[in-house]
Motif scaffolding. Structure first.
Motif, PDB file in Angstrom:
ATOM      1  N   LYS A  87       0.859  -1.194   0.000  1.00 40.47           N
ATOM      2  CA  LYS A  87       0.000   0.000   0.000  1.00 40.47           C
ATOM      3  C   LYS A  87       0.888   1.234   0.000  1.00 40.47           C
ATOM      4  CE  LYS A  87      -3.789  -2.270   2.311  1.00 40.47           C
ATOM      5  NZ  LYS A  87      -4.811  -2.221   3.336  1.00 40.47           N
ATOM      6  N   ASP A  88       0.317   2.353  -0.418  1.00 43.13           N
ATOM      7  CA  ASP A  88       1.075   3.597  -0.420  1.00 43.13           C
ATOM      8  C   ASP A  88       1.017   4.244   0.968  1.00 43.13           C
ATOM      9  OD1 ASP A  88      -1.382   4.931  -0.201  1.00 43.13           O
ATOM     10  OD2 ASP A  88      -1.386   5.608  -2.283  1.00 43.13           O
ATOM     11  N   GLY A  91      -2.263   4.468   2.675  1.00 44.96           N
ATOM     12  CA  GLY A  91      -2.974   3.221   2.932  1.00 44.96           C
ATOM     13  C   GLY A  91      -3.772   2.705   1.750  1.00 44.96           C
ATOM     14  N   LYS A  92      -3.559   3.302   0.580  1.00 39.99           N
ATOM     15  CA  LYS A  92      -4.274   2.869  -0.624  1.00 39.99           C
ATOM     16  C   LYS A  92      -3.562   1.669  -1.246  1.00 39.99           C
ATOM     17  CE  LYS A  92      -7.152   6.436  -0.912  1.00 39.99           C
ATOM     18  NZ  LYS A  92      -8.569   6.329  -0.785  1.00 39.99           N
ATOM     19  N   ALA A  93      -4.332   0.678  -1.626  1.00 47.49           N
ATOM     20  CA  ALA A  93      -3.777  -0.519  -2.245  1.00 47.49           C
ATOM     21  C   ALA A  93      -3.200  -0.201  -3.620  1.00 47.49           C
ATOM     22  CB  ALA A  93      -4.847  -1.588  -2.357  1.00 47.49           C
ATOM     23  N   GLN A 136      -9.175  -5.518  -2.322  1.00 49.11           N
ATOM     24  CA  GLN A 136      -8.459  -4.251  -2.444  1.00 49.11           C
ATOM     25  C   GLN A 136      -8.905  -3.410  -3.639  1.00 49.11           C
ATOM     26  OE1 GLN A 136      -4.204  -4.655  -2.052  1.00 49.11           O
ATOM     27  NE2 GLN A 136      -4.381  -5.231   0.084  1.00 49.11           N
TER      28      GLN A 136
END
Length: 158
Positions: A87-88, A91-93, A136
């Protein structure tokens, strides 16, 4: 029988480049994890790569070929599974970012995303990471449903 001429085969440079870039991508991710850096930052260039090389990727997954485009999505699924679904910093997949990039750059059509999502064949179920990828990419598929609904509405008006 000599070495193939890369100018005669437009797929060859993409294939060689992909292997090299996958190795570099995996190496960057490992370095980022070892040093405590954000994996998203380390992998952000991969999305630039998708955009920059979309025409070459379309050779492997041509426009209108739902099966080959779905194959590309299964390859992405396997790849992100191998990277342990990073994830970045927000918290984004990253798998969702990849799917979004493939859609926005018009490499993969809606029909191919739906074919990938709905494929429950034994062969495809053997590819690791499907459930995690689906989890995700939930927001992305919700977005696709709205795009698909808009297209249906436009057709109804004609």
């Amino acid at each position: 029988m000599g070495k193939p001429d890369s100018a005669a085969d437009p797929v060859l440079p993409v294939a060689n480049s992909s292997v090299s870039n996958t190795a570099n991508l995996t190496s960057s991710l490992k370095r980022a994890r070892a040093t405590g850096l954000d994996p998203g930052t380390a992998l952000s260039s991969s999305f630039d790569f998708l955009n920059e090389h979309r025409l070459g990727i379309k050779v492997v997954a041509p426009e209108g070929d739902v099966q080959k485009q779905a194959d590309l999505l299964f390859a992405a699924q396997r790849h992100f599974h191998g990277l342990d679904f990073p994830k970045d910093a927000n918290g984004k997949a990253l798998v969702q970012n990849a799917f979004k990039t493939l859609f926005l750059t018009e490499v993969v059509d809606i029909d191919a995303f739906e074919a990938w999502r709905d494929d429950e064949s034994e062969e495809r179920e053997a590819i690791p990471g499907k459930i995690k990828t689906l989890t995700q990419t939930t927001d992305f598929f919700s977005y696709l449903d709205t795009v698909d609904d808009d297209d249906d509405d436009d057709e109804d008006e004609k």
